[in-house]
Design an enzyme around this catalytic site. Structure first.
Site, mmCIF file in Angstrom:
data_model
loop_
_atom_site.group_PDB
_atom_site.id
_atom_site.type_symbol
_atom_site.label_atom_id
_atom_site.label_comp_id
_atom_site.label_asym_id
_atom_site.label_seq_id
_atom_site.Cartn_x
_atom_site.Cartn_y
_atom_site.Cartn_z
ATOM 1 N N LYS A 1 0.824 -1.210 0.000
ATOM 2 C CA LYS A 1 0.000 0.000 0.000
ATOM 3 C C LYS A 1 0.866 1.272 0.000
ATOM 4 C CE LYS A 1 -3.735 -2.480 0.063
ATOM 5 N NZ LYS A 1 -3.190 -3.846 0.007
HETATM 6 C C1 LIG Z 1 -8.920 -3.324 -1.788
HETATM 7 C C2 LIG Z 1 -8.327 -3.971 -0.566
HETATM 8 N N1 LIG Z 1 -9.050 -4.040 0.558
HETATM 9 C C3 LIG Z 1 -8.548 -4.611 1.680
HETATM 10 C C4 LIG Z 1 -7.263 -5.145 1.710
HETATM 11 C C5 LIG Z 1 -6.794 -5.792 2.976
HETATM 12 O O1 LIG Z 1 -5.899 -5.057 3.688
HETATM 13 P P1 LIG Z 1 -5.043 -5.765 4.827
HETATM 14 O O2 LIG Z 1 -4.099 -6.701 4.124
HETATM 15 O O3 LIG Z 1 -4.316 -4.658 5.531
HETATM 16 O O4 LIG Z 1 -5.998 -6.497 5.706
HETATM 17 C C6 LIG Z 1 -6.482 -5.073 0.566
HETATM 18 C C7 LIG Z 1 -5.106 -5.575 0.469
HETATM 19 O O5 LIG Z 1 -4.472 -6.307 0.973
HETATM 20 C C8 LIG Z 1 -7.026 -4.492 -0.606
HETATM 21 O O6 LIG Z 1 -6.294 -4.419 -1.722
#
Ligand SMILES: Cc1ncc(COP(=O)(O)O)c(C=O)c1O
Length: 247
Positions: free
Chosen positions: A47
């Site tokens: 990210k």
């Molecule tokens: C669009 C989207 N939402 C949610 C997530 C989940 O985030 P996390 O890995 O921090 O839980 C991600 C990526 O990993 C994502 O690309």
């Protein structure tokens, strides 16, 4: 967001936004995180703000904020994190079964310094985005949609769509050729309905979501890091153009 908010209001629903790709964005003058009742951000390694793992929820509602803090730490009562304070030990109570989702101070320290780079990095990605838009405009491939009016775009992923009918090669063949020429790519994403768990659990079939299937088979993300040098960008541009023109 206006359309979604309208549906939510009519049906008395709470909107929880997934802003994992959107920390830079604004909609009609409102900054992301301040539009719906709850907004979730990811600070995962891919990210634009990175703490290794972790994330953030924003809300203007103090009751949600309290509850989220409790859910993040075993469902412990509100001030549990203060239990080892200078005022002496305090007992805590577990008031519901929660999770262990608390961010470490070390991660937060990384994140604070990353926050200071958000705008500078966005500026650089905007430049790269513009170069790609200009460089690929004449190719028979799909480019990212133009910005919607009155929005700030996060420039998180520069996605091409590669349709064999137009280019003579599939998305996966295109990725393979880029890989052979040392350009990394990604797919964001394979449709949820195409994964075995969702097919088996919910009975989803490919043909149920023809548009998502179409994109899922054709989308490919090319490098967009603010760390790309001008030479890196030229490499990407020339390699993409070369592969598409060759076919
Ligand atoms: C669009 C989207 N939402 C949610 C997530 C989940 O985030 P996390 O890995 O921090 O839980 C991600 C990526 O990993 C994502 O690309």
């Amino acid at each position: 967001m206006d359309a979604i908010t309208d549906i939510a209001q009519r049906h008395n629903l709470i909107v929880i936004e997934d802003a994992a790709h959107a920390i830079e964005t604004a909609y009609k003058g409102r900054k992301i995180g301040n539009i719906s009742q709850l907004t979730c951000f990811s600070f995962y390694a891919t990210k634009n703000v990175v703490t290794g793992e972790g994330g953030m929820v924003t809300t203007n509602n103090p009751d949600y904020a309290d509850k989220i803090k409790m859910y993040g730490l075993h469902g412990m009562s509100r001030d549990a994190w203060k239990r080892f304070s200078d005022d002496g030990y305090k007992h805590y109570q577990v008031v519901f079964p929660g999770f262990k989702y608390n961010m470490m101070d070390l991660q937060a320290a990384l994140g604070l310094h990353q926050l200071a780079r958000v705008e500078v990095n966005l500026k650089r990605r905007n430049e790269i985005w513009q170069i790609y838009d200009n460089a690929f405009a004449d190719l028979p491939i799909g480019l990212p949609a133009a910005d919607a009016p009155d929005t700030i775009h996060a420039r998180h992923l520069y996605t091409l769509t590669i349709d064999k009918d137009q280019t003579g090669l599939t998305r996966d063949e295109f990725m393979q050729k880029l890989h052979q020429l040392n350009i990394g790519t990604g797919v964001h994403y394979v449709g949820v309905h195409l994964h075995p768990y969702y097919q088996e659990r919910f009975g989803y079939r490919e043909e149920d979501y023809p548009n998502a299937t179409w994109i899922s088979e054709r989308t490919v993300s090319i490098p967009l890091s603010p760390k790309l040098t001008n030479i890196d960008i030229e490499d990407v541009v020339e390699t993409v153009r070369h592969i598409i023109k060759q076919n």
